[in-house]
Design an enzyme around this catalytic site. Structure first.
Site, short mmCIF file in Angstrom:
data_model
loop_
_atom_site.label_atom_id
_atom_site.label_comp_id
_atom_site.label_asym_id
_atom_site.label_seq_id
_atom_site.Cartn_x
_atom_site.Cartn_y
_atom_site.Cartn_z
N SER A 116 0.98 -2.46 11.87
CA SER A 116 0.61 -1.16 11.32
C SER A 116 0.55 -0.11 12.42
O SER A 116 1.57 0.22 13.01
CB SER A 116 -0.70 -1.30 10.54
N HIS A 139 3.84 -1.02 5.74
CA HIS A 139 3.24 -1.26 4.41
C HIS A 139 4.08 -0.60 3.30
O HIS A 139 3.55 0.01 2.37
CB HIS A 139 1.80 -0.75 4.36
#
Length: 208
Positions: A134, A170
């Site tokens: 991330s 994501h």
């Protein structure tokens, strides 16, 4: 041993619930270790938790995950001060750097203050595998979409740019990321952008 060429493993994963621990490393972290070429000793992994403010409870969980995986893990903390006297020497002494997710905007600001941009670039060029999830993935690129500034996703375009692409993390689970990434690329705010669904990673060798 070091990787035979500069290598980055950029992911939207890397951790899962362990059988006897809160967190365990999944195949993405193990692959980053494999790419480092280490053999004949325990792999040395540096954990960087800047994006979550060096949260001690998660550092402990990562240490447990490393123990189960058979890795030697060193945390690099920057709060309230660097916990290592020779940060660059310590980074270069590891096989893999794993950067935790969280606030990529805060991560970038703190790294700049401590000169880590140059340290990680030299380590990357020396064959230390740079990797993360991330925020720990976006940081190596030109930028991406982030919730660092609040619940509404916003663009971030001043990341480290070791890789000349945008990064969409994501991509399958956060419904707002896909349309924002598409708009940023269409508007020219981001260059060609590579996206990962949760549980997926991309390997960049020699910066490609």
């Amino acid at each position: 041993m070091t990787a035979p060429e500069p290598t980055i493993v950029a992911t939207s994963g890397g951790h899962r619930a362990g059988e006897r621990t809160m967190v365990s490393f999944d195949a993405l972290v193990h692959h980053a270790v494999d790419l480092s070429g280490v053999h004949g000793r325990r792999p040395r992994v540096m954990y960087v938790g800047t994006a979550i403010g060096d949260a001690e409870h998660f550092t402990a969980r990562m240490a447990e995950a490393a123990r189960v995986a058979g890795f030697d893990l060193t945390p690099l903390h920057l709060f309230p001060m660097p916990n290592l006297a020779d940060v660059e020497g310590a980074v270069l002494d590891h096989d893999v750097v794993w950067v935790m997710g969280g606030s990529v905007a805060n991560l970038l600001a703190v790294w700049r203050v401590h000169g880590l941009d140059a340290v990680f670039r030299r380590a990357w060029q020396a064959g230390v595998v740079l990797s993360g999830v991330s925020a720990g993935s976006i940081c190596w690129f030109r930028g991406g979409a982030t919730d660092s500034f609040g619940p509404e996703l916003r663009p971030l375009t001043n990341a480290r740019s070791f890789l000349p692409y945008g990064n969409g993390v994501h991509y399958d689970t956060d419904r707002g990321r896909r349309p924002l990434i598409h708009r940023l690329v269409a508007d020219g705010a981001l260059p060609i952008t590579h996206c990962t669904d949760d549980g997926v990673g991309l390997v960049y060798a020699a910066g490609l």
